[in-house]
Design a protein around this motif. Structure first.
Motif, PDB file in Angstrom:
ATOM      1  N   LYS A 152      -8.335   9.214  -8.103  1.00 43.12           N
ATOM      2  CA  LYS A 152      -8.249   9.669  -6.715  1.00 43.12           C
ATOM      3  C   LYS A 152      -8.173  11.198  -6.641  1.00 43.12           C
ATOM      4  O   LYS A 152      -8.812  11.830  -5.785  1.00 43.12           O
TER       5      LYS A 152
ATOM      6  N   ARG B 207       0.861  -1.173   0.000  1.00 41.04           N
ATOM      7  CA  ARG B 207       0.000   0.000   0.000  1.00 41.04           C
ATOM      8  C   ARG B 207       0.901   1.228   0.000  1.00 41.04           C
ATOM      9  O   ARG B 207       1.931   1.268   0.683  1.00 41.04           O
ATOM     10  N   GLU B 208       0.513   2.209  -0.779  1.00 35.44           N
ATOM     11  CA  GLU B 208       1.317   3.416  -0.912  1.00 35.44           C
ATOM     12  C   GLU B 208       0.502   4.645  -0.539  1.00 35.44           C
ATOM     13  O   GLU B 208      -0.732   4.604  -0.464  1.00 35.44           O
ATOM     14  N   ARG B 209       1.227   5.739  -0.368  1.00 33.36           N
ATOM     15  CA  ARG B 209       0.579   7.024  -0.077  1.00 33.36           C
ATOM     16  C   ARG B 209       0.772   7.942  -1.268  1.00 33.36           C
ATOM     17  O   ARG B 209       1.895   8.132  -1.758  1.00 33.36           O
TER      18      ARG B 209
ATOM     19  N   TYR C  39      -4.587   6.920 -10.097  1.00 35.54           N
ATOM     20  CA  TYR C  39      -4.125   8.132  -9.420  1.00 35.54           C
ATOM     21  C   TYR C  39      -4.969   9.331  -9.853  1.00 35.54           C
ATOM     22  O   TYR C  39      -5.346  10.172  -9.038  1.00 35.54           O
TER      23      TYR C  39
ATOM     24  N   GLY D 180       0.503  16.433   1.735  1.00 32.27           N
ATOM     25  CA  GLY D 180      -0.404  15.340   2.030  1.00 32.27           C
ATOM     26  C   GLY D 180      -1.852  15.717   1.772  1.00 32.27           C
ATOM     27  O   GLY D 180      -2.227  16.890   1.843  1.00 32.27           O
TER      28      GLY D 180
ATOM     29  N   VAL E  97       0.817  11.644  -2.884  1.00 36.54           N
ATOM     30  CA  VAL E  97       1.075  13.007  -2.416  1.00 36.54           C
ATOM     31  C   VAL E  97       0.906  13.989  -3.565  1.00 36.54           C
ATOM     32  O   VAL E  97       1.138  13.672  -4.728  1.00 36.54           O
TER      33      VAL E  97
ATOM     34  N   PRO F 278       2.446   8.584  -6.472  1.00 33.73           N
ATOM     35  CA  PRO F 278       2.915   7.813  -5.315  1.00 33.73           C
ATOM     36  C   PRO F 278       4.152   8.464  -4.706  1.00 33.73           C
ATOM     37  O   PRO F 278       5.067   8.885  -5.419  1.00 33.73           O
ATOM     38  N   GLU F 279       4.175   8.545  -3.399  1.00 30.26           N
ATOM     39  CA  GLU F 279       5.291   9.183  -2.706  1.00 30.26           C
ATOM     40  C   GLU F 279       6.617   8.513  -3.035  1.00 30.26           C
ATOM     41  O   GLU F 279       7.653   9.178  -3.143  1.00 30.26           O
TER      42      GLU F 279
ATOM     43  N   GLU G  37      -6.357  10.698   4.060  1.00 29.01           N
ATOM     44  CA  GLU G  37      -6.021   9.288   3.837  1.00 29.01           C
ATOM     45  C   GLU G  37      -7.003   8.580   2.914  1.00 29.01           C
ATOM     46  O   GLU G  37      -6.611   7.708   2.137  1.00 29.01           O
TER      47      GLU G  37
ATOM     48  N   SER H 282      -5.582   9.339  -0.372  1.00 28.21           N
ATOM     49  CA  SER H 282      -4.149   9.128  -0.597  1.00 28.21           C
ATOM     50  C   SER H 282      -3.727   7.667  -0.472  1.00 28.21           C
ATOM     51  O   SER H 282      -2.693   7.261  -1.007  1.00 28.21           O
ATOM     52  N   ASN H 283      -4.510   6.856   0.247  1.00 26.33           N
ATOM     53  CA  ASN H 283      -4.139   5.450   0.454  1.00 26.33           C
ATOM     54  C   ASN H 283      -4.504   4.627  -0.776  1.00 26.33           C
ATOM     55  O   ASN H 283      -5.661   4.599  -1.190  1.00 26.33           O
TER      56      ASN H 283
END
Length: 284
Positions: free
Chosen positions: A192, A158-160, A189, A247, A162, A230-231, A250, A253-254
Motif C-alpha cells: 500500500k 477493516r483498519e486504517r 502494508y 492520514g 497511517v 495500522p492505526e 482512503e 489507507s483502507n
C-alpha cells in the motif's frame, strides 16, 4: 493396502527423502523402504525415483499422492465425527505482525479446546497465503487478502493505515529523503505504501526492511525513518506524543484483516472451532 502405508508414502513425498521421513516418523529406514516397495508391488508401478539427493515422485507417485490426500483427509474427518470427547491434536496458526487481538482469540480458542496444541507462525501475507495453499499451516490471520479458489476467507475488521514519524510534520522532501521502514516483500502494508508513493510521483525511495513491528516503531521513534502501519497498533504512542501520525487517501489507507483457512482439510473439526471463535471477535 493399509492406511499406514499411505501415511508413510505421504511423509516420504513431503520430506523428499526416505531417511528424513524415517527420522520424522521414528521408524528405521529399512522399514520405510520395505513398505514403499510393497506399495509399488501392490499397485504394479514405480512411485518413487531414488536419487543421490533423496526421492522424487514419478507421475504415478503424484497420482497416488492426490488419492492419498483425499483418503486420509476423509479418514481424519471420520475419526472426528466419532470422537465424543473434546477436540485433540494440533493447529498451526499463521499471522502477520500486527493482529493486536490475536492473544485474545488464541486464549478464547484454547479455553474452549484445551486438548488442542496451538503453534504460531509469523510472516508477511504473501508467504502465509502460500503456506495455506501448500497446507503447511492450518489457518491464518492476514492483511488485505483478496481471493483464492482453494482458500476460505472471513473478514474480521477493516483498519486504517497511517503514516508515522517522530516529527510533528512531514514534507514532500521527507518522503523522498527519509528511509521507509517496512517489512519484507509480500507485506500488504508495504504494498500500500509503495502504491501510494508511486501514484504520487515518488518513484525512488530509501527502504529499510525489519522483521518485527516493535523494531519498526522503535526505529521511527529514534528518527531512523517513516513507516505506514495500522492505526490500532500505534494509538498509545500517538496519545502520549511518542509518535505523530498522518492520514493518507482512503484508497491506500483502507485495509482488511482477514482469517483464512484451506477447504477440504482433515482438521475440519478443529478449524470449525477456530472459525466459531474468530466469529466472536469479528467487527464487520
Amino acid at each position: 493396502m493399509e492406511l499406514k502405508d499411505l501415511r508413510i508414502f505421504n511423509s516420504v513425498a513431503a520430506a523428499g527423502s526416505i531417511s528424513r521421513a524415517a527420522a520424522e516418523l521414528n521408524f528405521v529406514q529399512s522399514y520405510i523402504t520395505t513398505r514403499m516397495k510393497a506399495l509399488e508391488t501392490e499397485l504394479g508401478t514405480e512411485l518413487l525415483l531414488r536419487t543421490s539427493r533423496g526421492t522424487l515422485l514419478t507421475p504415478d507417485g503424484e497420482k497416488l499422492q492426490k488419492h492419498a490426500d483425499g483418503i486420509l483427509a476423509r479418514v481424519d474427518v471420520l475419526h472426528e465425527d466419532f470422537d465424543k470427547g473434546s477436540l485433540r491434536g494440533s493447529v498451526t496458526v499463521g499471522t502477520v505482525e500486527t493482529i493486536t487481538r490475536l492473544p485474545e482469540i488464541l486464549t478464547a480458542y484454547q479455553l474452549a479446546h484445551p486438548e488442542v496444541n496451538i503453534s504460531v507462525y509469523t510472516d508477511v501475507t504473501k508467504n502465509i497465503v502460500h503456506q495455506i495453499i501448500n497446507r503447511d499451516i492450518d489457518c491464518a490471520f492476514v492483511a488485505d487478502f483478496d481471493h483464492h479458489p482453494k482458500i476460505n476467507k472471513m473478514e474480521i475488521l477493516r483498519e486504517r493505515l497511517v503514516l508515522i514519524s517522530n516529527a510533528p510534520e512531514i514534507t514532500m522532501a521527507d518522503l523522498t529523503q527519509q528511509p521507509m521502514l517496512v517489512f519484507k516483500e509480500g507485506c500488504s502494508y508495504r504494498a500500500k505504501l509503495e502504491e501510494w508513493l508511486l501514484d504520487g510521483g515518488i518513484e525512488k525511495t530509501k527502504v529499510k526492511e525489519f522483521g518485527t513491528m516493535e523494531t519498526i516503531l522503535g526505529s521511527v521513534r529514534a528518527g531512523l525513518g517513516i513507516s505506514l502501519v495500522p492505526e490500532s497498533s500505534v494509538v498509545g504512542l500517538i496519545e502520549t506524543g511518542a509518535l505523530y501520525s498522518y492520514g493518507i487517501p482512503e484508497h491506500y489507507s483502507n485495509i482488511s484483516t482477514d482469517f483464512i483457512w484451506p477447504g477440504n482439510t482433515g482438521k475440519q473439526g478443529m478449524l470449525d472451532g477456530f472459525v466459531e471463535t474468530v466469529q466472536k471477535f469479528k467487527d464487520v
